[in-house]
Scaffold this motif. Structure first.
Motif, short mmCIF file in Angstrom:
data_model
loop_
_atom_site.label_atom_id
_atom_site.label_comp_id
_atom_site.label_asym_id
_atom_site.label_seq_id
_atom_site.Cartn_x
_atom_site.Cartn_y
_atom_site.Cartn_z
N ALA A 298 46.40 68.88 45.81
CA ALA A 298 46.29 69.65 46.99
C ALA A 298 45.00 68.88 48.01
O ALA A 298 45.22 69.08 49.06
CB ALA A 298 46.18 71.02 46.78
N PHE A 299 43.89 68.98 47.13
CA PHE A 299 42.72 68.54 47.86
C PHE A 299 43.06 67.15 48.47
O PHE A 299 42.55 66.76 49.59
CB PHE A 299 41.45 68.49 46.75
N THR A 300 43.52 66.34 47.51
CA THR A 300 43.80 64.65 47.98
C THR A 300 44.70 64.50 49.28
O THR A 300 44.40 63.91 49.87
CB THR A 300 44.41 64.05 46.84
N ILE B 36 34.63 67.55 44.52
CA ILE B 36 34.50 68.88 45.16
C ILE B 36 35.56 69.81 44.12
O ILE B 36 34.77 70.83 43.80
CB ILE B 36 35.44 68.75 46.41
N LEU B 37 36.35 69.48 43.70
CA LEU B 37 37.26 70.43 42.83
C LEU B 37 36.44 70.49 41.49
O LEU B 37 36.21 71.68 41.10
CB LEU B 37 38.51 69.49 42.37
N GLY C 77 37.80 74.29 50.75
CA GLY C 77 37.21 75.71 50.92
C GLY C 77 38.06 76.87 51.17
O GLY C 77 38.36 77.66 50.57
N GLY C 78 39.23 76.68 52.03
CA GLY C 78 40.51 77.35 52.38
C GLY C 78 41.25 77.41 51.18
O GLY C 78 41.61 78.66 50.71
N ILE D 244 30.08 73.53 49.28
CA ILE D 244 30.38 72.22 48.22
C ILE D 244 30.80 71.07 48.92
O ILE D 244 30.31 69.94 48.71
CB ILE D 244 31.06 72.94 47.29
N PRO D 245 32.05 71.45 49.82
CA PRO D 245 32.55 70.19 50.43
C PRO D 245 31.64 69.54 51.29
O PRO D 245 31.44 68.22 51.33
CB PRO D 245 33.90 70.86 51.19
#
Ligand code: NAD
Ligand code: LMR
Length: 446
Positions: free
Chosen positions: A414-416, A430-431, A117-118, A102-103
């Motif tokens: 967190a992703f950003t 992605i999220l 992913g992690g 996905i990423p």
């Protein structure tokens, strides 16, 4: 040997590809860490049985004194055990594949334990690991859990917050793998021959010193010279079974080292130092998961089938190849016999890295004994390292916030914030994709 006790161990994730190697290592170590009982626990009966049927034969042939059983019933699994080995993969390889792919679809690093992913994997693992800790505490209150189920940094932060008094130690074998390479490079046998100072987060750290344990010789100059030319790639017989992606990783350590010539890096730094390079060299249709399914998983399950059909484990592949898990037995031994040997662990900082917060989860050398782990002081992190760690550990904490608060916004933060993600709109895409596929595993994020 300090006592005559024989131990009872349960492997949670009995169907793991690492289980047979671990069992053979336990058998090999019976002088050092004698067992009376070994159990497997998994929530996938069929997968576990394929491994367990072969292990039954291995134990009958090599250590019939050990009582072996396998189950999907938590009460049976966690009753009367001294150690729980945590080796689960929530969502199995199907979900790992999505964590990677996905990423990559959005031009972002797709990797098991790093980047989005992690973080996705960490969020899946939290409830399952907490549940296992609760079963252990209910059915065997004196037991220790040695957990190596990823994403370790996030799992360890969840343990710190949700089960602060649990007897759980979160460990990782990557530094051991690298130290085995360092030993080889210096003409020594294994990581056992090295003394070291290492600090960082999980899959995110640096060696400050490496010495010959016996003579005290400073091995850093020799290692730096080697790594600056070859990374941690040893080659020859040592690397004859190393998969292509790992070859690239060990070689890439050369570039990672160039960022800070005063320390030696963990190989996982490649994903944070060179995310664009990783994406450019990835094949979004064929990621590390596909490599494992075609290689390690095929080999492990194929070998178990062969053993069952042959009715004997004579000349099995794990006798010939190295074993993934030798340090796990070392760790159990150190706790069982109160040896105060030094290994790394992921634990609350409490001053181990002097310029990180006490409540940061860090990976540092610890003394292992009957009381668990005592982190050692490693001094001050460099400015570069501290900056990187502050960002990364904040991502890890935000994932646990997202779990506790069921918060979409915390997961998006967190992703950003993550160094592998270019901006908030990519993070959101992605999220949003990940939310859909992780529905069976994640809390509902609102
Ligand atoms: P695998 O998929 O081969 O095996 C994992 C097993 O866990 C499967 O049999 C699965 O059915 C089981 N499982 C999943 N969810 C479960 C649950 N809730 N309860 C019980 N069992 C459950 O995975 P693998 O490649 O062998 O890896 C196992 C774990 O070890 C992973 O978390 C991986 O990331 C980790 N790992 C850690 C290190 C380290 O040193 N920290 C190194 C390598 C792998
Ligand atoms: C594994 O499954 O082996 C991982 O933990 C590391 C890797 O090989 O990608």
């Amino acid at each position: 040997m300090a006592n005559d006790k024989k131990y009872s161990v349960v492997i949670a994730g009995g169907g793991s590809t690492f289980t047979p190697g671990f069992v053979l290592d336990l058998i090999k170590s019976q002088d050092m860490f004698p067992l009376r009982q070994l159990k497997f626990y998994d929530n996938d009966a069929e997968r576990q049985e394929k491994i367990a049927k072969a292990v039954e034969i291995i134990i009958k042939e090599r250590a019939p004194q050990i009582k072996f059983s396998y189950t999907t019933d938590p009460k049976k699994a966690f009753t009367d055990v001294d150690f729980v080995m945590g080796s689960i993969r929530v969502g199995k390889y199907h979900m790992r594949s999505l964590d990677e792919k996905i990423p990559l679809k959005y031009g972002v690093n797709g990797q098991e334990t790093t980047g989005p992913g992690g973080m996705a994997y960490g969020l899946r693992s939290i409830p399952a690991i907490i549940q296992i800790i609760d079963w252990m505490e209910k059915y065997s209150p004196n037991a220790w859990m040695i957990n190596y189920s990823n994403t370790i940094a996030i799992v360890a932060e969840a343990c710190r917050r949700l089960r602060p008094n649990a007897k759980v130690i979160n460990i990782c074998d990557m530094p051991i793998d690298i130290m085995n390479r360092m030993a080889k490079i210096c003409g020594l046998d294994s990581f056992h021959d090295l003394d070291f100072t290492y600090y960082g987060l999980n899959h995110f750290g640096w060696w400050k010193s490496v010495r010959n344990k016996k003579t005290g010789e400073d091995l850093m100059p020799k290692l730096k010279d080697y790594v600056s030319k070859n990374g941690y790639w040893v080659g020859g017989d040592y690397d004859k079974d190393t998969e292509a992606s790992w070859e690239a990783t060990f070689k890439k350590a050369k570039d990672c080292y160039s960022l800070d010539p005063t320390t030696l890096p963990n190989t996982y730094m490649q994903y944070y130092y060179f995310p664009q390079y990783e994406v450019a060299n990835a094949n979004p249709k064929h990621t590390r998961t596909d490599e494992i399914l075609e290689h390690r998983q095929k080999i492990v399950f194929g070998e178990c089938k062969r053993i069952v059909e042959a009715g004997t484990a004579k000349d099995n592949i794990w006798d010939i190849s190295g074993l993934h898990s030798e340090y796990i037995v070392d760790i159990c031994h150190a706790i069982a016999y109160n040896t105060h040997e030094k290994f790394l662990a992921n634990c609350p900082n409490n001053g181990a890295i002097s310029n990180m917060d006490p409540d940061s989860i860090v990976e540092v050398p610890c003394l292992y004994g009957a009381d668990g782990i005592q982190p050692l002081a490693t001094g001050k992190a460099g400015r570069f390292q501290r900056g990187l760690m502050m960002e990364q550990q904040t991502c890890e904490k935000l994932v646990v916030d997202a779990y506790v608060e069921h918060s979409y916004n915390k997961m998006l933060q967190a992703f950003t914030l993550n160094k592998t993600v270019p901006d908030a709109s990519v993070a959101k895409k992605i999220l949003d994709d990940m939310m859909v596929v992780n529905k069976p595993y994640w809390p509902e994020l609102k």
